[in-house]
Motif scaffolding. Structure first.
Motif, short mmCIF file in Angstrom:
data_model
loop_
_atom_site.label_atom_id
_atom_site.label_comp_id
_atom_site.label_asym_id
_atom_site.label_seq_id
_atom_site.Cartn_x
_atom_site.Cartn_y
_atom_site.Cartn_z
N LEU A 282 0.83 -1.21 0.00
CA LEU A 282 0.00 0.00 0.00
C LEU A 282 0.87 1.26 0.00
O LEU A 282 0.65 2.17 -0.80
CB LEU A 282 -0.92 -0.01 1.22
N PHE A 307 -6.35 2.42 -1.75
CA PHE A 307 -6.55 1.52 -0.62
C PHE A 307 -7.35 0.27 -1.01
O PHE A 307 -6.95 -0.86 -0.72
CB PHE A 307 -7.27 2.27 0.50
N VAL A 310 -5.49 -2.09 -3.55
CA VAL A 310 -4.31 -2.79 -3.03
C VAL A 310 -4.68 -3.77 -1.93
O VAL A 310 -4.10 -4.86 -1.84
CB VAL A 310 -3.27 -1.78 -2.50
N LEU A 311 -5.67 -3.44 -1.08
CA LEU A 311 -5.90 -4.24 0.12
C LEU A 311 -7.15 -5.13 0.09
O LEU A 311 -7.20 -6.14 0.80
CB LEU A 311 -5.97 -3.33 1.34
#
Length: 343
Positions: A282, A307, A310-311
């Motif tokens: 991140l 965010f 990526v997560l």
């Protein structure tokens, strides 16, 4: 001129090249500015990408355009149920003398100049193929013919068939975690753009669109060194670091952080994931985003803007929610923003 000034000049020159790269790719793909920006971030963060989207929204065209603007070689394979790892490594055929021959695939022969490898419908391939791909993504190497082939500039892009479930093999958590981002490619919502895509003959000839992209906007071989330079020279304040840690804590234990969703039991939804490797990814992507915006420091928006991509795929939820696909996790990520104050 001081060393610091020289460094700043190099970073600014490369930033202009990166923005030129986005403009060139934009010639071939219409109405996908956000996806192009995320793709650019992934390239300069040296991360692999899983593309999400319906059939016919331009995923392959996007990657072909990016590959042409990058320079280097482009390789594409199609996932099939009978595919085996050896199909990526070597070809077998009968020579003119009638004897069988085994030779490395074109992908191996071009390993030192391959910049984009696109795995179409990756979930049609078997887990054995996923295993080989994991090594390629993690180490950028493949062992074959009593030697090790290195792929120093390679970035892997893949997509999944999310409509047909027969004869598909879902990617395991370890495989998805190797992708820096999962980028959604959706049909544009703007009516003007839709009319262009439907009625302008120019957008019905993918090869002609790709030909408009200027090849080799920059030297793809310089990206690894430039990527590290960006990471070393974009700073994160203590307040920003604390903010990321609070976001992480809220994602792991949303109930304790005061996160709420109307139809989800947040106290029991998250079962694992969002590891330190995910948070490092991140911040790596956020630093590239800050650099593209012309800053040498991180701000909360750099983190928030990437965010979910990526997560979200790194968070593993209770099976009752996993049956709904990725949407519950994406909603959870957005709810975390509401619960954690921005510095």
């Amino acid at each position: 001129m001081t060393e610091a000034q020289k460094l700043n000049d190099i970073l600014e020159e490369w930033r202009e090249r990166a923005l030129e790269f986005e403009r060139e790719v934009g010639k071939a793909i219409l109405g996908q500015a956000h996806a192009v920006r995320l793709l650019t971030i992934s390239i300069f963060a040296r991360g692999h990408v899983l593309l999400e989207g319906d059939v016919g929204v331009g995923k392959t065209t996007l990657l072909r355009a990016a590959s042409r603007a990058l320079g280097g070689d482009f390789s594409r394979v199609e996932g099939t149920v009978d595919m085996m790892p050896t199909d990526i490594v070597y070809n077998t055929y009968l020579a003119d003398d009638g004897r069988p021959r085994i030779e490395p695939t074109a992908m191996l022969e071009r390993s030192d100049r391959l910049s984009v490898f696109f795995f179409n419908e990756i979930n049609r391939a078997r887990p054995q193929v996923h295993s080989l791909l994991l090594r390629l993504m993690a180490e950028r190497t493949i062992s074959a013919f009593n030697r090790e082939y290195r792929f120093p500039y390679l970035q892997v892009f893949a997509d999944r068939n999310m409509i047909e479930r027969e004869e598909t093999f879902e990617l395991p958590a370890a495989a998805r975690d190797r992708f820096l981002m999962e980028i959604a490619i959706a049909a544009p919502e703007d009516d003007v753009v839709r009319k262009q895509l439907i009625f302008d003959p120019k957008f019905q000839d993918a090869d002609a669109l790709i030909a408009e992209v200027r090849p080799g906007v920059f030297d793809y071989r310089a990206i690894p060194a430039l990527s590290q330079m960006v990471q070393d020279n974009v700073s994160a304040s203590d307040a920003l670091q604390d903010y990321v840690i609070r976001l992480w804590g809220a994602l792991i234990d949303p109930g304790h952080a005061g996160v709420s969703l109307p139809d989800i039991d947040v106290s029991n939804v998250v079962k694992g994931g969002a590891s330190p490797r995910g948070l490092a990814a991140l911040t790596r992507a956020a630093r590239v985003r800050a650099w593209l915006e012309g800053r040498s420091y991180l701000v909360p928006e750099d983190v928030r803007s990437i965010f979910v991509e990526v997560l979200a795929h790194r968070v593993f939820v209770d099976p009752i929610y996993a049956m709904r696909g990725d949407e519950p996790v994406k909603r959870l990520c957005r709810a975390v923003f509401e619960a954690i104050p921005t510095p």
